[in-house]
Design a protein around this motif. Structure first.
Motif, PDB file in Angstrom:
ATOM      1  N   ASN A 122       7.971 119.569  17.566  1.00  0.00           N
ATOM      2  CA  ASN A 122       8.462 119.997  16.265  1.00  0.00           C
ATOM      3  C   ASN A 122       7.909 119.068  15.191  1.00  0.00           C
ATOM      4  OD1 ASN A 122      10.452 122.394  16.265  1.00  0.00           O
ATOM      5  ND2 ASN A 122      11.057 121.248  18.096  1.00  0.00           N
ATOM      6  N   ARG A 123       8.559 118.994  14.037  1.00  0.00           N
ATOM      7  CA  ARG A 123       8.045 118.189  12.922  1.00  0.00           C
ATOM      8  C   ARG A 123       9.091 117.209  12.397  1.00  0.00           C
ATOM      9  NH1 ARG A 123       4.865 122.973   9.480  1.00  0.00           N
ATOM     10  NH2 ARG A 123       3.448 123.589  11.184  1.00  0.00           N
ATOM     11  N   LEU A 124       9.928 116.733  13.270  1.00  0.00           N
ATOM     12  CA  LEU A 124      10.982 115.805  12.866  1.00  0.00           C
ATOM     13  C   LEU A 124      10.408 114.459  12.468  1.00  0.00           C
ATOM     14  CD1 LEU A 124      13.566 116.602  15.677  1.00  0.00           C
ATOM     15  CD2 LEU A 124      13.842 117.117  13.246  1.00  0.00           C
ATOM     16  N   ARG A 125      10.779 113.982  11.287  1.00  0.00           N
ATOM     17  CA  ARG A 125      10.347 112.661  10.810  1.00  0.00           C
ATOM     18  C   ARG A 125      11.438 111.617  10.984  1.00  0.00           C
ATOM     19  NH1 ARG A 125       5.607 112.750   7.949  1.00  0.00           N
ATOM     20  NH2 ARG A 125       4.797 114.839   7.473  1.00  0.00           N
ATOM     21  N   SER A 126      12.654 112.071  11.119  1.00  0.00           N
ATOM     22  CA  SER A 126      13.789 111.158  11.323  1.00  0.00           C
ATOM     23  C   SER A 126      14.929 111.923  11.971  1.00  0.00           C
ATOM     24  CB  SER A 126      14.244 110.552   9.992  1.00  0.00           C
ATOM     25  OG  SER A 126      14.689 111.578   9.111  1.00  0.00           O
ATOM     26  N   LEU A 127      15.891 111.163  12.478  1.00  0.00           N
ATOM     27  CA  LEU A 127      17.083 111.759  13.081  1.00  0.00           C
ATOM     28  C   LEU A 127      18.281 111.432  12.206  1.00  0.00           C
ATOM     29  CD1 LEU A 127      16.514 110.709  16.803  1.00  0.00           C
ATOM     30  CD2 LEU A 127      15.987 112.924  15.759  1.00  0.00           C
ATOM     31  N   PRO A 128      19.182 112.380  12.000  1.00  0.00           N
ATOM     32  CA  PRO A 128      20.375 112.083  11.182  1.00  0.00           C
ATOM     33  C   PRO A 128      21.248 111.048  11.885  1.00  0.00           C
ATOM     34  CG  PRO A 128      20.585 114.230  12.232  1.00  0.00           C
ATOM     35  CD  PRO A 128      19.188 113.771  12.486  1.00  0.00           C
ATOM     36  N   PRO A 129      22.007 110.247  11.134  1.00  0.00           N
ATOM     37  CA  PRO A 129      22.864 109.214  11.740  1.00  0.00           C
ATOM     38  C   PRO A 129      23.862 109.754  12.742  1.00  0.00           C
ATOM     39  CG  PRO A 129      22.688 108.907   9.364  1.00  0.00           C
ATOM     40  CD  PRO A 129      22.061 110.222   9.663  1.00  0.00           C
ATOM     41  N   ASP A 130      24.300 111.013  12.525  1.00  0.00           N
ATOM     42  CA  ASP A 130      25.297 111.595  13.434  1.00  0.00           C
ATOM     43  C   ASP A 130      24.655 112.517  14.470  1.00  0.00           C
ATOM     44  OD1 ASP A 130      24.512 113.700  11.845  1.00  0.00           O
ATOM     45  OD2 ASP A 130      26.533 114.426  11.442  1.00  0.00           O
ATOM     46  N   PHE A 131      23.388 112.301  14.753  1.00  0.00           N
ATOM     47  CA  PHE A 131      22.621 113.201  15.621  1.00  0.00           C
ATOM     48  C   PHE A 131      23.326 113.487  16.943  1.00  0.00           C
ATOM     49  CE2 PHE A 131      19.132 113.487  18.890  1.00  0.00           C
ATOM     50  CZ  PHE A 131      18.816 114.806  18.637  1.00  0.00           C
ATOM     51  N   THR A 132      23.825 112.460  17.600  1.00  0.00           N
ATOM     52  CA  THR A 132      24.472 112.647  18.911  1.00  0.00           C
ATOM     53  C   THR A 132      25.993 112.427  18.855  1.00  0.00           C
ATOM     54  OG1 THR A 132      24.075 110.334  19.504  1.00  0.00           O
ATOM     55  CG2 THR A 132      22.393 111.935  20.156  1.00  0.00           C
ATOM     56  N   GLN A 133      26.554 112.568  17.690  1.00  0.00           N
ATOM     57  CA  GLN A 133      27.969 112.240  17.498  1.00  0.00           C
ATOM     58  C   GLN A 133      28.901 112.964  18.461  1.00  0.00           C
ATOM     59  OE1 GLN A 133      29.780 113.215  13.612  1.00  0.00           O
ATOM     60  NE2 GLN A 133      30.457 111.097  13.557  1.00  0.00           N
ATOM     61  N   SER A 134      28.626 114.214  18.771  1.00  0.00           N
ATOM     62  CA  SER A 134      29.501 114.980  19.670  1.00  0.00           C
ATOM     63  C   SER A 134      28.844 115.280  21.013  1.00  0.00           C
ATOM     64  CB  SER A 134      29.891 116.302  18.998  1.00  0.00           C
ATOM     65  OG  SER A 134      30.575 116.060  17.790  1.00  0.00           O
ATOM     66  N   LEU A 135      27.656 114.739  21.247  1.00  0.00           N
ATOM     67  CA  LEU A 135      26.924 115.063  22.479  1.00  0.00           C
ATOM     68  C   LEU A 135      27.255 114.076  23.595  1.00  0.00           C
ATOM     69  CD1 LEU A 135      23.436 115.952  20.922  1.00  0.00           C
ATOM     70  CD2 LEU A 135      25.384 117.459  21.375  1.00  0.00           C
ATOM     71  N   SER A 136      28.517 113.972  23.919  1.00  0.00           N
ATOM     72  CA  SER A 136      28.959 112.982  24.906  1.00  0.00           C
ATOM     73  C   SER A 136      28.560 113.333  26.337  1.00  0.00           C
ATOM     74  CB  SER A 136      30.478 112.810  24.826  1.00  0.00           C
ATOM     75  OG  SER A 136      31.126 114.058  25.002  1.00  0.00           O
ATOM     76  N   SER A 137      28.182 114.600  26.584  1.00  0.00           N
ATOM     77  CA  SER A 137      27.792 115.024  27.939  1.00  0.00           C
ATOM     78  C   SER A 137      26.282 115.064  28.133  1.00  0.00           C
ATOM     79  CB  SER A 137      28.367 116.421  28.234  1.00  0.00           C
ATOM     80  OG  SER A 137      29.766 116.426  28.139  1.00  0.00           O
ATOM     81  N   LEU A 138      25.529 114.755  27.078  1.00  0.00           N
ATOM     82  CA  LEU A 138      24.071 114.877  27.123  1.00  0.00           C
ATOM     83  C   LEU A 138      23.461 113.930  28.153  1.00  0.00           C
ATOM     84  CD1 LEU A 138      21.901 116.526  25.606  1.00  0.00           C
ATOM     85  CD2 LEU A 138      21.546 114.524  24.143  1.00  0.00           C
ATOM     86  N   GLN A 139      22.599 114.487  29.027  1.00  0.00           N
ATOM     87  CA  GLN A 139      21.949 113.696  30.068  1.00  0.00           C
ATOM     88  C   GLN A 139      20.440 113.618  29.898  1.00  0.00           C
ATOM     89  OE1 GLN A 139      23.161 114.642  34.079  1.00  0.00           O
ATOM     90  NE2 GLN A 139      25.233 115.134  33.448  1.00  0.00           N
ATOM     91  N   GLU A 140      19.848 114.621  29.271  1.00  0.00           N
ATOM     92  CA  GLU A 140      18.390 114.633  29.072  1.00  0.00           C
ATOM     93  C   GLU A 140      18.069 115.044  27.647  1.00  0.00           C
ATOM     94  OE1 GLU A 140      14.355 116.822  30.801  1.00  0.00           O
ATOM     95  OE2 GLU A 140      16.218 116.894  31.969  1.00  0.00           O
ATOM     96  N   LEU A 141      17.269 114.231  26.968  1.00  0.00           N
ATOM     97  CA  LEU A 141      16.898 114.494  25.577  1.00  0.00           C
ATOM     98  C   LEU A 141      15.396 114.346  25.411  1.00  0.00           C
ATOM     99  CD1 LEU A 141      17.492 114.963  22.565  1.00  0.00           C
ATOM    100  CD2 LEU A 141      18.011 112.518  22.368  1.00  0.00           C
ATOM    101  N   ARG A 142      14.756 115.428  24.962  1.00  0.00           N
ATOM    102  CA  ARG A 142      13.309 115.408  24.704  1.00  0.00           C
ATOM    103  C   ARG A 142      13.061 115.491  23.201  1.00  0.00           C
ATOM    104  NH1 ARG A 142       9.353 119.127  28.052  1.00  0.00           N
ATOM    105  NH2 ARG A 142       7.999 118.013  26.573  1.00  0.00           N
TER     106      ARG A 142
END
Length: 360
Positions: A122-142
């Protein structure tokens, strides 16, 4: 009485048979749900396939019980706040190969059971501060193949369960030393093809469970003394294709692991006795294995450029010893020559003085 009981039983059985015969129809009705127009919905497995459908936004009518949503290969540019609101059952979200440049605040806030998220290409230049705020179950992030330049400490702070993180093929030059502080369960970290200059102390202080660390093809010229010390489970360390000229043995000796394979070819090594000694020591540490030692090519000094370090055996140290010996002998000869000359001058002066005294 008996007949009346038989009639009741017969009536009851008929009603039950009628209900059983209607079950397929009821099931079909119950499983019927709306599906986004350009997508395919597989009701039996709760999969929604919207791949390469020309979508320019996240569809709002995705069935609530969807388990996997594939939106890859579309034209989505923005992921708006609460774009996935109501998709409480979502476990896998694929958004690769879009044109996403903005993730708005709380864009993923409703996905508390999400386990896999793919935002690659994609074309992401930055991630928001709350990017993973609710992703407590996330195991794989690309997040590979984006335009990220900096990694902030707040962006990943709620990803306690993350096992795999791919940040390769970005433009990351600087990372907050606390960027990975909450990722204590991380097993794989891919930072290949970025612009990192230094591997700093403290960056990986919480990664005792990390097994694979890929840092190839960056601009790393320095590995600070304690940078690798916390990595107790590391099995593969990729450092090939960087700007390393020298390394310190103590830096690698602090890798207290069972077995670690290291890749260090394609660096501009300055081949001298110190470098040869360091690699010699590393080779003799039982749990450290330089996989590509025989592919390490000297970049300098000019007389060694292009030569394989492994082919020199102990020649560099022997040559250095010979050079030191030659210099020492040369200095000694010069000193002895100076002493002889000084003694000769002293004697000449003494003779002249004696001759003057005799004339008087």
């Amino acid at each position: 009485m008996r007949r009346r009981a038989d009639r009741k039983m017969s009536s009851s059985c008929c009603r039950m048979l009628s209900f059983v015969s209607l079950l397929p129809l009821l099931n079909a009705t119950a499983s019927f749900r709306p599906c986004p127009g350009s997508c395919l919905c597989y009701r039996s497995s709760d999969l929604v396939d919207c791949r390469s459908s020309g979508l320019d936004r996240v569809p709002s009518d995705v069935p609530r019980g969807t388990w996997l949503l594939d939106l890859s290969g579309n034209k989505v540019e923005d992921v708006h706040t609460r774009s996935f609101m109501g998709l409480w059952a979502l476990r896998i979200l694929l958004l690769s190969n879009n044109s996403i440049h903005t993730l708005h605040p709380q864009a993923l806030s409703s996905l508390q059971f999400l386990e896999r998220l793919d935002l690659s290409f994609n074309r992401l230049r930055s991630l928001p501060p709350d990017f993973t705020q609710s992703l407590s179950s996330l195991q794989e992030l690309r997040l590979d193949h984006n335009l990220l330049k900096h990694l902030d400490s707040a962006s990943l702070e709620d990803s306690d369960n993350l096992r795999k993180l791919d940040l390769s093929h970005n433009r990351i030059q600087v990372m907050d030393v606390r960027a990975f502080k909450s990722l204590s369960r991380l097993r794989l970290l891919n930072l290949q093809e970025n612009r990192l200059n230094v591997l700093v102390n403290g960056l990986l202080s919480r990664q005792q469970a990390l097994e694979v660390l890929l840092l190839g093809h960056n601009n790393i010229s320095t590995i600070e003394a304690e940078a690798l010390a916390p990595l107790r489970s590391l099995t593969l360390l990729g450092l090939h294709g960087n700007r390393l000229e020298h390394i310190k043995f103590k830096t690698f000796l602090k890798l207290q692991t069972t077995s670690t394979h290291i890749q260090m070819s394609r660096n501009p090594w300055i081949c001298d006795c110190d470098l040869q000694r360091v690699f010699g020591k590393i080779q003799h540490v039982r749990h450290l294995h330089v996989e590509d030692y025989r592919d390490i090519v000297c970049h300098a000094p000019p007389q060694q450029a292009g030569s394989l370090l492994a082919s020199m055996d102990s020649q560099l140290c022997m040559a250095e010893t010979a050079s030191v010996l030659v210099i020492t002998i040369t200095v000694m000869i010069a000193v002895i020559g100076a002493l002889i000359k000084a003694e000769r001058n002293r004697k000449n002066k003494q003779a002249a003085s004696d001759a003057e005294s005799a004339e008087k």
